[in-house]
Design an enzyme around this catalytic site. Sequence first.
Site, PDB file in Angstrom:
ATOM      1  N   HIS A 164      -6.870 -18.660 -43.535  1.00 48.49           N
ATOM      2  CA  HIS A 164      -6.987 -17.628 -42.499  1.00 48.49           C
ATOM      3  C   HIS A 164      -8.278 -17.743 -41.696  1.00 48.49           C
ATOM      4  O   HIS A 164      -8.414 -17.109 -40.657  1.00 48.49           O
ATOM      5  CB  HIS A 164      -6.871 -16.225 -43.122  1.00 48.49           C
ATOM      6  CG  HIS A 164      -8.068 -15.795 -43.912  1.00 48.49           C
ATOM      7  ND1 HIS A 164      -8.165 -15.943 -45.281  1.00 48.49           N
ATOM      8  CD2 HIS A 164      -9.220 -15.199 -43.524  1.00 48.49           C
ATOM      9  CE1 HIS A 164      -9.306 -15.454 -45.695  1.00 48.49           C
ATOM     10  NE2 HIS A 164      -9.977 -15.006 -44.659  1.00 48.49           N
ATOM     11  N   ASP A 194      -3.459 -19.768 -48.920  1.00 51.52           N
ATOM     12  CA  ASP A 194      -4.673 -19.448 -48.170  1.00 51.52           C
ATOM     13  C   ASP A 194      -5.756 -20.507 -48.368  1.00 51.52           C
ATOM     14  O   ASP A 194      -6.946 -20.201 -48.525  1.00 51.52           O
ATOM     15  CB  ASP A 194      -5.211 -18.068 -48.567  1.00 51.52           C
ATOM     16  CG  ASP A 194      -6.204 -17.526 -47.536  1.00 51.52           C
ATOM     17  OD1 ASP A 194      -6.122 -17.918 -46.352  1.00 51.52           O
ATOM     18  OD2 ASP A 194      -7.073 -16.710 -47.917  1.00 51.52           O
ATOM     19  N   GLY A 270     -16.416 -13.079 -44.133  1.00 50.72           N
ATOM     20  CA  GLY A 270     -17.485 -14.065 -43.943  1.00 50.72           C
ATOM     21  C   GLY A 270     -17.716 -14.846 -45.221  1.00 50.72           C
ATOM     22  O   GLY A 270     -18.143 -15.996 -45.200  1.00 50.72           O
ATOM     23  N   ASN A 271     -17.415 -14.204 -46.384  1.00 47.32           N
ATOM     24  CA  ASN A 271     -17.454 -14.917 -47.660  1.00 47.32           C
ATOM     25  C   ASN A 271     -16.207 -15.770 -47.859  1.00 47.32           C
ATOM     26  O   ASN A 271     -16.184 -16.640 -48.736  1.00 47.32           O
ATOM     27  CB  ASN A 271     -17.542 -13.934 -48.829  1.00 47.32           C
ATOM     28  CG  ASN A 271     -18.960 -13.554 -49.182  1.00 47.32           C
ATOM     29  OD1 ASN A 271     -19.359 -12.405 -49.040  1.00 47.32           O
ATOM     30  ND2 ASN A 271     -19.740 -14.528 -49.633  1.00 47.32           N
ATOM     31  N   SER A 272     -15.173 -15.520 -47.061  1.00 46.00           N
ATOM     32  CA  SER A 272     -13.910 -16.238 -47.226  1.00 46.00           C
ATOM     33  C   SER A 272     -14.127 -17.744 -47.157  1.00 46.00           C
ATOM     34  O   SER A 272     -14.713 -18.263 -46.209  1.00 46.00           O
ATOM     35  CB  SER A 272     -12.918 -15.818 -46.137  1.00 46.00           C
ATOM     36  OG  SER A 272     -12.540 -14.473 -46.295  1.00 46.00           O
ATOM     37  N   GLY A 328      12.867 -18.488 -41.321  1.00 44.07           N
ATOM     38  CA  GLY A 328      12.839 -18.174 -39.899  1.00 44.07           C
ATOM     39  C   GLY A 328      13.098 -16.713 -39.600  1.00 44.07           C
ATOM     40  O   GLY A 328      13.620 -16.396 -38.523  1.00 44.07           O
TER      41      GLY A 328
END
Length: 431
Positions: A164, A194, A270-272, A328
Amino acid sequence: MAQLNSFDAEEKNDSKTVQDSSQNIFEKDFRIYEPEKFKCSTDYKNRFSEPDEQLSKPSVFIALFTIFLILVFSAYCIISRVFNLKEGFYSPETKTTVILGLNGRPGTEELTDEDGKFTPAGICEAVSPSVVEIVCFGESSEVPVSSGSGIILSEDGYIVTNAHVINTGRNPKVSLSDKTVFDAEIIGYDSKTDIGIIKINPGKSILKPASFGNSDEVIQGEQVMAIGNPGGLHGSISGGYVSGINRMIRGDQTGHEMNCIQTDAAISPGNSGGALVNMYGQVIGITSSKYVSSSYEGLGFAITINDAKPVIEELIANGHISGRFKVGITFYEITKDQAEAAGLPQGLFIDSMDESCDISESGLKEHDIIVEVEGDKVVDYDSFMNAIRSHGKGAGDKVHAKAVRVDEKDTSKQTNIEIEFTLVEDTSGDY
């Protein structure tokens, strides 16, 4: 003696004159006094000219003492000004200079303990160079649309982060711990887990790859540190403990579950993509704000490095995860309570369909409700995906499903329909 008697006689005459005056003050004929004989007490000239009116001894003493105090105070002020005295009488003009003494640290900071574990300061020094800041931009190279952290995998510039962080923008830029900035290329990402991979060309810069540990050996209660860039604050470090292990946490967008380490170390946007590190300096998890609880304080999660490892390796090798497929459709889950309240069947309420996928040609329409896949009842995302996988279906395979079409004007009118569609291979990483 003759002179003395003459003075006394004159004084007596004066007294008599005053006495007579007091007696005749209300008479019509007023007497006229001679100025020399009428002396007012406020007549300072006459007062001080009288030789018999003198100041009393106490008054003289008080006057002299007052003069003495004035002289002493004046002398003190002069001496204080000359020698910059700090004590004594207060003066608004007096300024005090304060000098703070700064002491050195008592001894050197040990970066490891006797067991070989790093101290928090040691973790910061050893691991921070392996964690980078990532910023992605939109169509304009001046407006950032996402930011996060990343972990250096290799000396030639491969970096792992969260999907993300990089799937909503383009032209990512990477900032190392020494503030050196590089343009990066997106190698691939997988939104289900992710996890994403980017690469920089370090040139002459020497990169420090992180050391990775075995997350299966993580013990609940052990101390850990999280390193990342929360709020764009480069190289921030926070500490905590392993609050839980083997937590199966579902992502807030894809609904896919990942095995995570629970920690109370601060994990913020921001830590992601940053590192969760044990006290041996080994990365045991990839922190993700997508797996952070917004309802509880101090509840953060990191994807275990053992579960992330095969995804990382395949993304580097292929740029996508093989075997991924997409149906879909986008849908809402109709819960049991909602179904009973609205008189609808429990299942997947179709919101939209991707026209590039085969299901859009299957006869299924928006607002239809899928209730069964390959003979298995489906009520939510998990049951839907399990029904497909449990029958060995993958990209390119046909899937049989049943749905209910509800008359929007009269929900009691419901029609059962059957559909068949082909699963489409997904190499985008978005599904």
